[in-house]
Design a protein around this motif. Sequence first.
Motif, PDB file in Angstrom:
ATOM      1  N   GLU A 104      55.049 -25.975  60.212  1.00 29.26           N
ATOM      2  CA  GLU A 104      54.345 -25.287  61.303  1.00 29.26           C
ATOM      3  C   GLU A 104      55.107 -25.421  62.615  1.00 29.26           C
ATOM      4  OE1 GLU A 104      50.353 -26.027  63.954  1.00 29.26           O
ATOM      5  OE2 GLU A 104      50.175 -26.298  61.781  1.00 29.26           O
ATOM      6  N   GLU A 105      55.516 -26.650  62.934  1.00 29.88           N
ATOM      7  CA  GLU A 105      56.247 -26.883  64.177  1.00 29.88           C
ATOM      8  C   GLU A 105      57.596 -26.167  64.158  1.00 29.88           C
ATOM      9  OE1 GLU A 105      56.942 -28.421  68.034  1.00 29.88           O
ATOM     10  OE2 GLU A 105      55.129 -28.142  66.821  1.00 29.88           O
ATOM     11  N   ALA A 106      58.243 -26.135  63.004  1.00 30.81           N
ATOM     12  CA  ALA A 106      59.544 -25.469  62.899  1.00 30.81           C
ATOM     13  C   ALA A 106      59.410 -23.970  63.139  1.00 30.81           C
ATOM     14  CB  ALA A 106      60.159 -25.729  61.525  1.00 30.81           C
ATOM     15  N   LEU A 107      58.370 -23.366  62.583  1.00 28.11           N
ATOM     16  CA  LEU A 107      58.189 -21.924  62.776  1.00 28.11           C
ATOM     17  C   LEU A 107      57.859 -21.617  64.234  1.00 28.11           C
ATOM     18  CD1 LEU A 107      58.273 -19.247  61.295  1.00 28.11           C
ATOM     19  CD2 LEU A 107      55.806 -19.445  60.881  1.00 28.11           C
ATOM     20  N   PHE A 108      57.077 -22.485  64.856  1.00 32.17           N
ATOM     21  CA  PHE A 108      56.797 -22.297  66.282  1.00 32.17           C
ATOM     22  C   PHE A 108      58.071 -22.437  67.107  1.00 32.17           C
ATOM     23  CE2 PHE A 108      55.990 -24.085  70.491  1.00 32.17           C
ATOM     24  CZ  PHE A 108      55.190 -23.089  71.031  1.00 32.17           C
ATOM     25  N   MET A 109      58.874 -23.456  66.796  1.00 38.49           N
ATOM     26  CA  MET A 109      60.105 -23.682  67.552  1.00 38.49           C
ATOM     27  C   MET A 109      61.104 -22.547  67.339  1.00 38.49           C
ATOM     28  SD  MET A 109      59.666 -26.314  69.408  1.00 38.49           S
ATOM     29  CE  MET A 109      61.335 -26.595  69.964  1.00 38.49           C
ATOM     30  N   HIS A 110      61.084 -21.953  66.179  1.00 37.64           N
ATOM     31  CA  HIS A 110      61.910 -20.759  65.929  1.00 37.64           C
ATOM     32  C   HIS A 110      61.525 -19.656  66.913  1.00 37.64           C
ATOM     33  CE1 HIS A 110      63.579 -17.220  64.064  1.00 37.64           C
ATOM     34  NE2 HIS A 110      62.400 -16.776  63.704  1.00 37.64           N
ATOM     35  N   ALA A 111      60.227 -19.406  67.035  1.00 35.70           N
ATOM     36  CA  ALA A 111      59.732 -18.376  67.950  1.00 35.70           C
ATOM     37  C   ALA A 111      59.970 -18.786  69.405  1.00 35.70           C
ATOM     38  CB  ALA A 111      58.246 -18.136  67.711  1.00 35.70           C
ATOM     39  N   TYR A 112      59.740 -20.042  69.710  1.00 39.61           N
ATOM     40  CA  TYR A 112      59.890 -20.517  71.088  1.00 39.61           C
ATOM     41  C   TYR A 112      61.348 -20.439  71.550  1.00 39.61           C
ATOM     42  CZ  TYR A 112      59.078 -23.540  75.170  1.00 39.61           C
ATOM     43  OH  TYR A 112      58.987 -24.052  76.448  1.00 39.61           O
ATOM     44  N   SER A 113      62.262 -20.746  70.649  1.00 37.88           N
ATOM     45  CA  SER A 113      63.687 -20.656  70.975  1.00 37.88           C
ATOM     46  C   SER A 113      64.075 -19.228  71.312  1.00 37.88           C
ATOM     47  CB  SER A 113      64.536 -21.168  69.806  1.00 37.88           C
ATOM     48  OG  SER A 113      64.308 -22.537  69.561  1.00 37.88           O
ATOM     49  N   LEU A 114      63.614 -18.282  70.506  1.00 35.17           N
ATOM     50  CA  LEU A 114      63.904 -16.873  70.765  1.00 35.17           C
ATOM     51  C   LEU A 114      63.265 -16.425  72.084  1.00 35.17           C
ATOM     52  CD1 LEU A 114      63.464 -15.329  67.202  1.00 35.17           C
ATOM     53  CD2 LEU A 114      65.607 -15.629  68.466  1.00 35.17           C
ATOM     54  N   TYR A 115      62.071 -16.926  72.345  1.00 36.29           N
ATOM     55  CA  TYR A 115      61.377 -16.592  73.588  1.00 36.29           C
ATOM     56  C   TYR A 115      62.183 -17.073  74.803  1.00 36.29           C
ATOM     57  CZ  TYR A 115      58.026 -17.171  77.411  1.00 36.29           C
ATOM     58  OH  TYR A 115      57.414 -17.148  78.645  1.00 36.29           O
ATOM     59  N   LEU A 116      62.682 -18.296  74.732  1.00 38.13           N
ATOM     60  CA  LEU A 116      63.446 -18.855  75.857  1.00 38.13           C
ATOM     61  C   LEU A 116      64.779 -18.133  76.039  1.00 38.13           C
ATOM     62  CD1 LEU A 116      62.806 -22.690  75.472  1.00 38.13           C
ATOM     63  CD2 LEU A 116      61.801 -21.129  77.142  1.00 38.13           C
ATOM     64  N   ASP A 117      65.288 -17.549  74.973  1.00 41.84           N
ATOM     65  CA  ASP A 117      66.556 -16.818  75.068  1.00 41.84           C
ATOM     66  C   ASP A 117      66.353 -15.373  75.531  1.00 41.84           C
ATOM     67  OD1 ASP A 117      69.519 -16.847  74.444  1.00 41.84           O
ATOM     68  OD2 ASP A 117      68.891 -15.167  73.189  1.00 41.84           O
ATOM     69  N   ALA A 118      65.094 -14.904  75.527  1.00 46.54           N
ATOM     70  CA  ALA A 118      64.818 -13.509  75.900  1.00 46.54           C
ATOM     71  C   ALA A 118      65.210 -13.268  77.354  1.00 46.54           C
ATOM     72  CB  ALA A 118      63.347 -13.190  75.686  1.00 46.54           C
ATOM     73  N   PRO A 119      65.838 -12.113  77.645  1.00 42.79           N
ATOM     74  CA  PRO A 119      66.341 -11.846  78.994  1.00 42.79           C
ATOM     75  C   PRO A 119      65.260 -11.331  79.930  1.00 42.79           C
ATOM     76  CG  PRO A 119      66.840 -10.000  77.581  1.00 42.79           C
ATOM     77  CD  PRO A 119      66.164 -11.030  76.706  1.00 42.79           C
ATOM     78  N   ASP A 120      65.632 -11.170  81.203  1.00 44.06           N
ATOM     79  CA  ASP A 120      64.740 -10.542  82.172  1.00 44.06           C
ATOM     80  C   ASP A 120      64.509  -9.083  81.793  1.00 44.06           C
ATOM     81  OD1 ASP A 120      64.573 -12.861  83.638  1.00 44.06           O
ATOM     82  OD2 ASP A 120      66.236 -12.325  84.978  1.00 44.06           O
ATOM     83  N   PHE A 121      63.457  -8.491  82.347  1.00 44.85           N
ATOM     84  CA  PHE A 121      63.033  -7.146  81.938  1.00 44.85           C
ATOM     85  C   PHE A 121      64.089  -6.076  82.172  1.00 44.85           C
ATOM     86  CE2 PHE A 121      62.076  -6.877  86.444  1.00 44.85           C
ATOM     87  CZ  PHE A 121      62.310  -5.548  86.743  1.00 44.85           C
ATOM     88  N   ASN A 122      64.982  -6.292  83.156  1.00 48.67           N
ATOM     89  CA  ASN A 122      65.947  -5.253  83.497  1.00 48.67           C
ATOM     90  C   ASN A 122      67.166  -5.235  82.585  1.00 48.67           C
ATOM     91  OD1 ASN A 122      66.586  -7.782  84.638  1.00 48.67           O
ATOM     92  ND2 ASN A 122      67.941  -6.847  86.133  1.00 48.67           N
ATOM     93  N   LEU A 123      67.201  -6.143  81.594  1.00 51.56           N
ATOM     94  CA  LEU A 123      68.295  -6.173  80.617  1.00 51.56           C
ATOM     95  C   LEU A 123      67.797  -5.655  79.272  1.00 51.56           C
ATOM     96  CD1 LEU A 123      69.750  -9.677  81.540  1.00 51.56           C
ATOM     97  CD2 LEU A 123      70.579  -7.437  82.292  1.00 51.56           C
ATOM     98  N   ASP A 124      68.734  -5.499  78.331  1.00 50.77           N
ATOM     99  CA  ASP A 124      68.369  -5.021  77.007  1.00 50.77           C
ATOM    100  C   ASP A 124      67.357  -5.966  76.366  1.00 50.77           C
ATOM    101  OD1 ASP A 124      69.039  -3.207  74.593  1.00 50.77           O
ATOM    102  OD2 ASP A 124      69.272  -5.238  73.795  1.00 50.77           O
ATOM    103  N   GLN A 125      66.316  -5.403  75.750  1.00 52.02           N
ATOM    104  CA  GLN A 125      65.196  -6.203  75.253  1.00 52.02           C
ATOM    105  C   GLN A 125      65.195  -6.405  73.736  1.00 52.02           C
ATOM    106  OE1 GLN A 125      62.745  -7.777  77.287  1.00 52.02           O
ATOM    107  NE2 GLN A 125      64.383  -7.282  78.719  1.00 52.02           N
TER     108      GLN A 125
END
Length: 299
Positions: A104-125
Motif C-alpha cells: 500500500e505504501e509503495a503504491l502511494f509513494m509511486h503516485a506521490y513521486s510522480l506528483y512531486l515531479d509534475a511540472p507547473d501548469f505552463n509546461l507540458d502536462q
Amino acid sequence: MQLKSLLFLSVLFLIASCGPFAKLEKSTNWEELYNGANKYYQEGEYSKAIILYEKVLPVIKGSEKAEMAEYNYANCHFKIKRYIESAGYFNSFYRTYNRSPLAEEALFMHAYSLYLDAPDFNLDQQSSREAVAAIQQFVTRFPESASYERAMDMLIDLEGRFEDKAFSEAQMYYRLKDGLFPGDFYRACIVNFQNFAKDYPESKRNEELGYKLVEVGFGYAKNSAFDKKEERLNDAIRFASNFYRKYPSSAYLGKVKGFEADTRKELDAHLKLKKEYAERTAAAEAKALSEAKANEDDN
C-alpha cells in the motif's frame, strides 16, 4: 605553498579512499554489503546506501531480505529527490510484492513521486497525467487507506493545474485574435472556450469566458464571408442567450447586452442586404428570361 596544498589534498584523498565506505564498497561479502547498506540507509546516507544496495540486490533477489532492501532502495531515491527513479522502483516493488504489508505504501509513494515531479501548469502536462493515473490507481486499490485524503488532495491539485493550462491557452488565443490574421484565432477562441466549459463545468472562470465567447462570436461573424455570416451571427446571439441563462446577475451583463445589440444590428443589415441581393438576382434572371423569350418570338 602550492606543493604543500597539493600534498594535503592528496593525503585527504588517500584517507577518504581508505575509509569505511570505500572498503565496504570493494567487499564481495554480500551480508556485509547488505548490513552496510541498511546502516547507511538508517543514518540518512542515502547516496551511499544506493551504491551498496545496487551491489547486493542482484545477489539476494528472491530471498527474504530482498523485500525490505528493494523498498529501502526505492525510498533512497525518493529521499534524494530523484522522483522519476523512485516512482519506477516503488511501482516495481508493488508489482513484485503486491501482498506485502508495504505494498500500500509503495503504491502511494509511486503516485506521490510522480506528483512531486509534475511540472507547473505552463509546461507540458504529460507527466502530470501519468501522476493522475497513478493516484487514481491507488485510491481505487486502497479506498480505506490512511493516505486516501492526501491522494485526493494531490488529485485536486493536478486537476487545478490542467484547468490553469487550459485557461492559459484560451487566453492566448484571445490575445492573438487582435493580430494580423484574426480569423483562425477567432475560431480557435470559440472552440477553446466551449471545450473549457465542457471540461471544467464548475470552474469560476466560465463566466468570464462566457462573456468573451459572445464578444469573439460577434467579431468572428462580423468579419466572415457573406455566405457564412448569417449562421455565425445567429451563433453569437445564441452565445448571449446562453450567458443570460447561466449568469443572470453577472457583472458582464451590460457588455454582453451591448455585443448582442451590435450583433442583431449586423444581422438585420445582413438580412436586408441578402434580400436586396436576392431581389436583384431574381430581377436579373427574370429580365434575362424575358429577353430570351422575346428573341425566340422574333425568330
